[in-house]
Design an enzyme around this catalytic site. Structure first.
Site, PDB file in Angstrom:
ATOM      1  CD  GLU A 278       4.314 -58.928 -15.336  1.00 23.33           C
ATOM      2  OE1 GLU A 278       5.126 -57.942 -14.696  1.00 23.33           O
ATOM      3  OE2 GLU A 278       3.710 -59.746 -14.818  1.00 23.33           O
ATOM      4  CG  ASP A 359      -5.291 -57.058 -12.949  1.00 20.76           C
ATOM      5  OD1 ASP A 359      -4.212 -57.467 -13.601  1.00 20.76           O
ATOM      6  OD2 ASP A 359      -5.697 -57.646 -11.938  1.00 20.76           O
TER       7      ASP A 359
HETATM    8 ZN   LIG Z   1       1.567 -57.754 -11.406  1.00 24.83          ZN
END
Ligand SMILES: [Zn+2]
Length: 417
Positions: A278, A359
């Site tokens: 996040e 990511d």
């Molecule tokens: Zn996400």
């Protein structure tokens, strides 16, 4: 054939073709549920669980098949027999005030559409989700949720409709620019105050309590130079056992929210890994970028809409003689649908790209292993489809499929044996 007859048949054609296209995608994706599972995902479901997961998706597939089929035939009948045009003519014999007419038209058609979909929402929550142990919504929560949503739609929808309608009737040709400014102001307001105004109507958000988890999160945030004030926990468990986390708002109003179900299901290192993803979104300014792009899209859409309103031929195709604001919007909704599908495919592509970047941020901060563990756990507890069809992914997926995320996070080729 007259122009309005061409438009009439174009509407029918678009309704049929989009239904066939969507059902074909659903079929492909359903079939690929039985594709071999890539080796890096084979530890997610034990055989008995895999059976349950497939049964769950089977139930959903059959449910959606009936649901979509019914809605398709209703919509087809409405446009084939020009029922909305008839509604417009009938209302005109009672209501002279043009805005009142538009409001009544949308209220009646909206109410009918809502009442038709309500039994399906109920069935989904209390039959399917219940059967597989996901549902925690009580009948009372369901009812109050519905009431709150209706009130919210009225409170936000009517003023917005009123303003845009008045621009339309007083500014003529350039109304779309002013309408856009209003939509922009509304969307800005809700992006800023979503967490403070809308979420509290449905959920409780509490700051994460002091303890090991909060300390670990604080340390991580300090390390990656993320100015954090508070992480919030939302009581998602009052509706479902499914888990998630998200990031909203920008500037002073940004907020990371963790589902209480996420905290329950994951270990501390896994939660930090989800949080790092996040934070990755924040570092890459994804919220602002999406916000800007979607407002550019709104401007484009409103411009096209302005070309549809006031077209006599379109009004005739819908079944009425008077072109109007509401008939323009209804016909636009269908005639514009191929373009809006293409736009949404573009947005999903971008969203999957952003997920990759988030990511990648986790990867660079040594969170890959924990994030992979977390993603696998979440897939297991949510009964995720592990082998979605590539075409389905292109059209609908906002996140890359799990095997692709794992492949990227672990720098490892994940093959299907
Ligand atoms: Zn996400």
């Amino acid at each position: 054939m007259m122009t309005h007859e061409y438009i009439y048949w174009l509407i029918i054609f678009l309704l049929v073709i989009s239904y066939v296209f969507e059902q074909y995608l659903e079929f492909l994706n359903h079939k690929s549920l039985y594709s071999p599972i890539p080796e890096c995902l084979q530890d997610i479901y034990e055989p008995s669980m895999l059976e349950k997961q497939r049964a769950y998706h089977n139930d959903y597939y059959r449910f959606e098949l009936k649901h979509e089929c019914l809605f398709f035939f209703i919509t087809l009948i409405v446009f084939a027999f020009q029922l909305l045009g008839k509604l417009d003519i009938w209302l005109r014999s009672y209501i002279q005030h043009e805005f009142l007419l538009t409001l009544t038209f949308f209220s009646i058609s909206g109410l009918i559409a809502y009442l038709l979909s309500l039994p399906f929402t109920y069935y989904e929550t209390f039959i399917i989700e219940q059967k597989y142990g996901f549902n925690t919504t009580t009948k009372r929560t369901f009812l109050t949720d519905q009431l709150k949503s209706i009130i919210l739609t009225i409170l936000i929808g009517i003023p917005l409709l009123w303003i845009i309608f008045h621009f339309y009737s007083s500014l003529g040709e350039y109304f779309w620019i002013y309408a856009w400014l209003v939509v922009l102001a509304f969307s800005m307001f809700f992006t800023f105050f979503y967490s403070k105004l809308i979420v509290p109507l449905f959920n409780k958000q509490t700051p994460l309590p002091e303890g090991e988890l909060k300390d670990t999160i604080r340390n991580f945030c300090f390390k990656v130079n993320f100015p954090i004030r508070e992480v919030y926990v939302i009581d998602a468990s009052k509706r479902s056992k499914k888990a998630n986390a998200y990031f909203t708002g920008f500037g002073k109003f940004k907020r990371i929210v963790l589902y209480d179900t996420l905290i329950e299901q994951l270990q501390t290192d896994e939660i930090v890994a989800v949080l790092s993803h996040e934070i990755g979104h924040y570092k890459h300014k994804h919220i602002i970028k999406t916000f800007v792009l979607s407002n550019v899209q709104t401007l484009f859409t409103l411009y096209i809409l302005s070309l549809f309103i006031n077209q006599k031929e379109i009004a005739l195709a819908i079944g009425t003689h008077v072109p109007s604001f509401h008939i323009g919007i209804i016909s636009f909704g269908i005639l514009f649908s191929p373009i809006s599908t293409i736009i949404s495919i573009g947005f999903n592509y971008l969203s999957r790209l952003y997920e990759n970047q988030a990511d990648e941020f986790s990867f660079k901060n040594n969170q890959s292993d924990a994030l992979i563990k977390a993603l696998k756990k979440l897939s297991r507890t949510n009964y995720s489809h592990l082998t979605p069809h590539p075409l389905y992914v292109i059209v609908y997926y906002s996140h890359p499929p799990l095997y692709e995320r794992i492949k990227q996070l672990s720098r490892y080729e994940c093959h299907t044996n």
